[in-house]
Design an enzyme around this catalytic site. Structure first.
Site, PDB file in Angstrom:
ATOM      1  N   HIS A 147       0.849  -1.204   0.000  1.00 54.89           N
ATOM      2  CA  HIS A 147       0.000   0.000   0.000  1.00 54.89           C
ATOM      3  C   HIS A 147       0.888   1.260   0.000  1.00 54.89           C
ATOM      4  O   HIS A 147       0.849   2.082   0.936  1.00 54.89           O
ATOM      5  CB  HIS A 147      -0.865  -0.070   1.265  1.00 54.89           C
ATOM      6  CG  HIS A 147      -2.021   0.873   1.334  1.00 54.89           C
ATOM      7  ND1 HIS A 147      -1.889   2.241   1.199  1.00 54.89           N
ATOM      8  CD2 HIS A 147      -3.336   0.647   1.563  1.00 54.89           C
ATOM      9  CE1 HIS A 147      -3.079   2.802   1.349  1.00 54.89           C
ATOM     10  NE2 HIS A 147      -3.975   1.851   1.566  1.00 54.89           N
ATOM     11  N   GLU A 182      -0.835   1.277  -5.285  1.00 54.75           N
ATOM     12  CA  GLU A 182      -0.682   0.039  -4.530  1.00 54.75           C
ATOM     13  C   GLU A 182      -0.758  -1.174  -5.442  1.00 54.75           C
ATOM     14  O   GLU A 182      -1.669  -1.269  -6.264  1.00 54.75           O
ATOM     15  CB  GLU A 182      -1.813  -0.042  -3.491  1.00 54.75           C
ATOM     16  CG  GLU A 182      -1.979   1.248  -2.705  1.00 54.75           C
ATOM     17  CD  GLU A 182      -3.320   1.337  -1.991  1.00 54.75           C
ATOM     18  OE1 GLU A 182      -3.860   0.297  -1.595  1.00 54.75           O
ATOM     19  OE2 GLU A 182      -3.832   2.460  -1.837  1.00 54.75           O
TER      20      GLU A 182
HETATM   21  O1  TA6 Z   1      -6.179   1.651  -0.540  1.00 59.45           O
HETATM   22  C1  TA6 Z   1      -7.170   2.595  -0.392  1.00 59.45           C
HETATM   23  C2  TA6 Z   1      -7.874   2.370   0.917  1.00 59.45           C
HETATM   24  O2  TA6 Z   1      -8.423   1.082   0.980  1.00 59.45           O
HETATM   25  C3  TA6 Z   1      -8.913   3.483   1.051  1.00 59.45           C
HETATM   26  O3  TA6 Z   1     -10.224   3.031   0.861  1.00 59.45           O
HETATM   27  C4  TA6 Z   1      -8.608   4.122   2.378  1.00 59.45           C
HETATM   28  O4  TA6 Z   1      -9.474   3.850   3.369  1.00 59.45           O
HETATM   29  C5  TA6 Z   1      -7.166   3.694   2.621  1.00 59.45           C
HETATM   30  O5  TA6 Z   1      -6.964   2.476   2.014  1.00 59.45           O
HETATM   31  C6  TA6 Z   1      -6.569   3.786   4.004  1.00 59.45           C
HETATM   32  O6  TA6 Z   1      -6.962   2.788   4.887  1.00 59.45           O
HETATM   33  P1  TA6 Z   1      -6.469   2.812   6.393  1.00 59.45           P
HETATM   34  O7  TA6 Z   1      -7.039   1.586   7.036  1.00 59.45           O
HETATM   35  O8  TA6 Z   1      -4.962   2.776   6.359  1.00 59.45           O
HETATM   36  O9  TA6 Z   1      -6.961   4.109   6.978  1.00 59.45           O
END
Ligand code: TA6
Length: 284
Positions: free
Chosen positions: A159, A259
């Site tokens: 990510h 990601e």
């Molecule tokens: O990768 C995008 C995502 O899934 C978004 O929907 C957003 O919520 C982000 O990740 C961050 O997630 P987190 O759990 O790290 O706040």
């Protein structure tokens, strides 16, 4: 000079257990908490990754920035991975646990380090499971490889939060035209393969190619991916940024998440997901 140093603390996270890799001018820092790469500088002061100044790792918080490892689910756990429908954290179980150093290797032109985590509390699997993250630094590139030999139902993502100076002057290109827009809850067929973010963006691109480009004025970052079936592009924009306690109000201006992910839950499978980053300076 090629070396791996075990160190306590990185940036404002002064008590975080970390490893620092150095090969010539290139350096990388990876946290044992979450096996999260926090810094990659191909040259001194040339930071490729974004780490929030408000990030914290206490109280089981996932660190905001760098390259969080999402596994064995991405986002909220799908029902197959959460048969008892209990409350489970977003993006899996390994972002907020300590991993162990399993191996390291220094050769004439590369340094690599493998962190291992063993889990025996997956809500849908009896017994234990091992997951490894290997980071390999060479003079001109860095590779993250997330691997698991055990065939199982799972999702995974690297990510990555990229440090882009200003989101308004950043382009992600070589993307597929079709994507799932998670903000609008629709499937979109785009006219272009390039994206400049101007609003909240949360997109899943299925079956993207092996190579993407993130361009900012003065530099191009090449992102190669392998073992993926999707690429996710995320920026929370202003309003959502304000809702995130570990991002400053204007934090969204300074990063984009691109990601590499393996999201299919069609069958049990092993995992070998990687992302390779190389930065090119461009004459202005
Ligand atoms: O990768 C995008 C995502 O899934 C978004 O929907 C957003 O919520 C982000 O990740 C961050 O997630 P987190 O759990 O790290 O706040």
């Amino acid at each position: 000079m090629a070396q791996i140093i075990s160190q306590t603390g990185f940036a404002h996270l002064t008590d975080l257990p970390c490893f620092r890799l150095q090969l010539g001018h290139a350096t990388a820092v990876i946290s044992a908490y979450g096996a999260q790469l926090l810094s990659y500088c191909p040259h001194p002061q040339q930071e490729v990754l974004w780490l929030s100044s408000e990030a914290t790792w206490h109280n089981h918080t996932a660190i905001r920035g760098g390259v969080p490892v999402c596994w064995p689910w991405f986002g909220p756990a799908a029902s197959q991975l959460n048969p008892d429908n209990v409350s489970l954290p977003n993006h899996g179980l390994v972002r907020n646990r300590l991993w162990q150093l399993e191996a390291h290797q220094i050769t004439a032109d590369s340094i690599s380090l493998t962190l291992l985590i063993t889990l025996n509390d997956l809500p849908y699997i009896d017994g234990s499971c091992e997951l490894r993250l290997t980071v390999t630094l060479t003079e001109h590139q860095l590779t993250l490889r997330l691997h698991c030999n055990q065939p199982m139902l799972r999702q995974a993502a690297l990510h990555s939060y990229f440090n882009i100076g200003n989101i308004r002057h950043t382009t992600v290109s070589r993307l597929p035209r079709r994507y799932h827009d998670k903000v609008q809850q629709t499937i979109v067929d785009n006219a272009t393969t390039e994206l400049t973010i101007q609003e909240e963006t949360d997109r899943i691109y299925q079956q993207p190619g092996a190579e993407l480009l993130i361009q900012t004025p003065g530099q191009h970052l090449q992102l190669k991916q392998h073992g993926h079936d999707a690429t996710v592009v995320w920026n929370p924009w202003q309003q959502k940024s304000r809702q995130l306690s570990d991002v400053t109000d204007d934090g969204y201006l300074h990063f984009v998440c691109v990601e590499s992910a393996s999201l299919s839950l069609a069958q049990a499978d092993t995992l070998d997901l990687s992302q390779t980053l190389s930065l090119e300076r461009v004459d202005a």
